[in-house]
Motif scaffolding. Sequence first.
Motif, PDB file in Angstrom:
ATOM      1  N   LEU A  19      -2.411   4.920   7.282  1.00 16.41           N
ATOM      2  CA  LEU A  19      -3.399   4.410   6.362  1.00 16.41           C
ATOM      3  C   LEU A  19      -4.575   4.215   6.738  1.00 16.41           C
ATOM      4  N   LYS A  39      -3.892   4.977   0.258  1.00 17.79           N
ATOM      5  CA  LYS A  39      -4.095   5.261   1.580  1.00 17.79           C
ATOM      6  C   LYS A  39      -5.561   4.960   2.002  1.00 17.79           C
ATOM      7  N   LEU A  41       0.763  -1.292  -0.023  1.00 17.75           N
ATOM      8  CA  LEU A  41      -0.143  -0.212   0.112  1.00 17.75           C
ATOM      9  C   LEU A  41       0.854   1.167   0.014  1.00 17.75           C
ATOM     10  N   LEU A  42       1.868   1.334   0.727  1.00 20.04           N
ATOM     11  CA  LEU A  42       3.048   2.339   0.813  1.00 20.04           C
ATOM     12  C   LEU A  42       3.412   2.534  -0.529  1.00 20.04           C
ATOM     13  N   LEU A  57      -2.109  -0.362   9.753  1.00 22.75           N
ATOM     14  CA  LEU A  57      -2.599   0.961   8.854  1.00 22.75           C
ATOM     15  C   LEU A  57      -2.505   2.079   9.811  1.00 22.75           C
ATOM     16  N   CYS A  89      -6.881  10.020   6.762  1.00 20.26           N
ATOM     17  CA  CYS A  89      -6.757  10.128   5.261  1.00 20.26           C
ATOM     18  C   CYS A  89      -7.521  11.019   4.542  1.00 20.26           C
TER      19      CYS A  89
END
Length: 872
Positions: A221, A193, A187-188, A216, A536
């Motif tokens: 995230l 996000k 994801l990073l 997360l 986010c």
Amino acid sequence: MICGHTSKRDLLMVEKYERGGHTIGGVFSFRSAAFEFNNFQEPAVDAGIYLTRILPKNLQHFLAFWYAIIEVNKNPKLLPNITLGFRLLDNFCNGRLTYFTTMQLLTSGGFRTNNYNCDTKNSVFAIVGGLASENSIEISNIASTYKMAQLSYGSFDPVLSDKTRFPFFYRMVPNEVMQIKGVIQLLLHFSWKWVGLVAPDDHSGETFVQTLKGLLTQHNLCMAFTQSILMITSATSTDIGKEEAKMYHTFSQTKANVVVVCGDSQSLMLFTFWIDSNYQGAQMALVGKVWIMNAQWDFTAVDSQGFWSLKHFHGALAFTIHTTVVPGFQDFLKAFNPQRYHPKDAFMKEFYKKVFHCGVIYSDRTSEIRCSTEEHLESLPGAVFEMSMSGQSYSAYNAVHVIAHVLHEMHLSTSKHIKSGERGRLELRNVQQQLHHMLRNIRFNNSAGEEIFFNEHQESTTGYDIVNCYVFPNGSLIRAKIGIMDSHTPVHKKFFIKDNAITWNSWFNKTLPRSVCSESCHSGYSQRVQEGKQVCCYDCTPCPEGMISNQTDADHCDRCLDEQHANQERDQCIPKVIHFLSYAEPLGMASATCSLMLSLVTALILQIFIKHQDTPIVKANNRDITYILLVSLLFCFLCPLLFIGRPRKVTCLLRQTTFGLIFSAAVSSLLAKTITVVLAFKATQPGSNMRKWLRKRVANSIVLFCFLGQFVICIVWLGANPPFPILDMHSESGQIIVQCDEGSVAMFYCVLSYMGLLAIISFLVAFLARNLPDSFNEAKFITFSMLVFCSVWVCFVPTYLSTKGKYMVAVEIFSILASAADLLGCIFFPKCYIVILKPNRQSTQLSEIQNATEKIAFYSETDLAEKGGDPV
């Protein structure tokens, strides 16, 4: 072959075994089934079945297990003169049946004779299984009673790492936490996000959700939604209908374009069933979604020839248990067909019937597969059966080799062999005791050249592969390896992915998928979290003055160093401009030019006065005081040169003190001149007592006394807190102002105040003498000059305080030049006009002056002429 009696219920319990010197038990998941457990008084096998389905891809797990045993038995260096056998059972992917199956694996008396073994020579001493975590827990609950080692080839649940509860459990796959960390890294890496999560509604899914949520949050995230999947073994049609409606609403409303999916193959079945049963609605809801699948969810466990399709998962990213090419395994699969390998094999019967539609002939208690020799596994689509070894199959393969190497080490350490029943039981107990000690410390290289061992938690450290799934229109599937998540490698290489090797779904139009709650904040902006929402979801706010953000989605702005300032876009710090009044710039050049020109004019006037020193008008104005005034004004005009250029320590010390002393001398001279003029006419009156004040030394004393007052103030200033150069980095944006700090502001204003006091006194005295004879205008000129002088310096103070940097210096320079020019123009220009252009006018003005001076000399106690003095 089936040990013990059989019945109709035995058809459910598919069993296979081969004899050997040591027997390895296996609990595999070849079929799935849903049972109706009405009560706890009848065995699980007697319960009603309402759904059963074969899982073709899971056959490879057994074939890899079988191939490993064949490979060990053919290896003369590993367990020489000893063969490995196995006993295999199918648990139908069901927890209760797994419990029952494990009991049957450890006995040989049939369904009703638990805890009884009629075949001690082929007793199981280690178990390989199961696939799902739920099943592994059930196996461990039974196996741990017998202190029997269990090697799971597909269970990830972290609860199995609890060695107090599961002391004899060995995991051939990495811990699930490592996989979840890999999801976070993924994801990073792609800056996703805002993600959704789909997980089964069981303990394993709940553990995955809670662990992922924590990570997360740590990495800023956010989870957009969490969608549960009902377990297929316990779901009813009503429950499934409600869940379908809930899933459709979730996916159609969310802004999250990335969905992390946790679960096993059974969860996949229900999820894909929802997609296909609601094709139009599901297709619209899933457009633009990127799927990130966990290693438990094996795509190829779903039969593409059945009711469900995988085309919706084209372009998905998935974590898989690390695998590699095992020499000879594909040849083993290619040579596999129903005629060559056990035509009456119960395991193969349903497989070939399902995937190749071969006929089956039943005869009493047996059945026979009637297939040709053309049914090859390699002809099957990838979504049904893959020829390359999967991660679970590789783990099952390694599990057999682990057991074989442990047995080999045990046989090297002892020369005893099991020969009799009683002694065999004793040896089996010894085997169990030694087995666990050696399992924890086993380390070897398999036939693929990879090192196999367990960590301190009795878990494999093989890591994970990251694959990209490509689904062809005909339903076949290819999984291309695009990255790794490996705990063995250095920190910076634990996660690696090749972006250019990824094939995204066609709806992304060759653009990188995005999944955010709010659009990215560009450089020069920072995030401000929206009230009541997750981190986010934010607004982008410009960085304040003097601060920057040089990255996308910065959570805060950074302040520039003192010697730097933010550029206009506020995305980088640039050096500040050194700022001072220099000779090179127009303002400095103009100031210097004016200073020099006025000083030259003053020098010229001084020369005129010296040249015409014997003329009446020059003599009448006290030449000594006049010369002092002209020299003071000359230095006044040169004084601004100290203010131009970069301030240094010396120039800072001299600037204000020199200015104060020189102007004090000039104003003192004017004051002395004014007083002398007034006394000259007041003393001419009969009986006046002012004649004694008309001596020359009195005027000089006034100049000296007034000058010394300023001198004392300057000495105290320099001694107590003198001026010094400083760098002002904050007054002006983007500039470093090099200026002189006055040290003591109070002393600076004392200098100005003293100079102003002298000017006011001089103005008042001249104002009182304004009615002197019209032919003598000295007092009027002094009055006007002092009025202008005071006006200039009164305006100077507020203007000086309201400006900064070089403009502050320019204000003081202007004030110096203006006030000095005022004195020069008002006092000396009229006299120069008379001396140079109108010399005949001197006699008219001189007559009255001479009469006054003659009377002064007559009444004077001492004749000024005798002392060499000049007339006033």
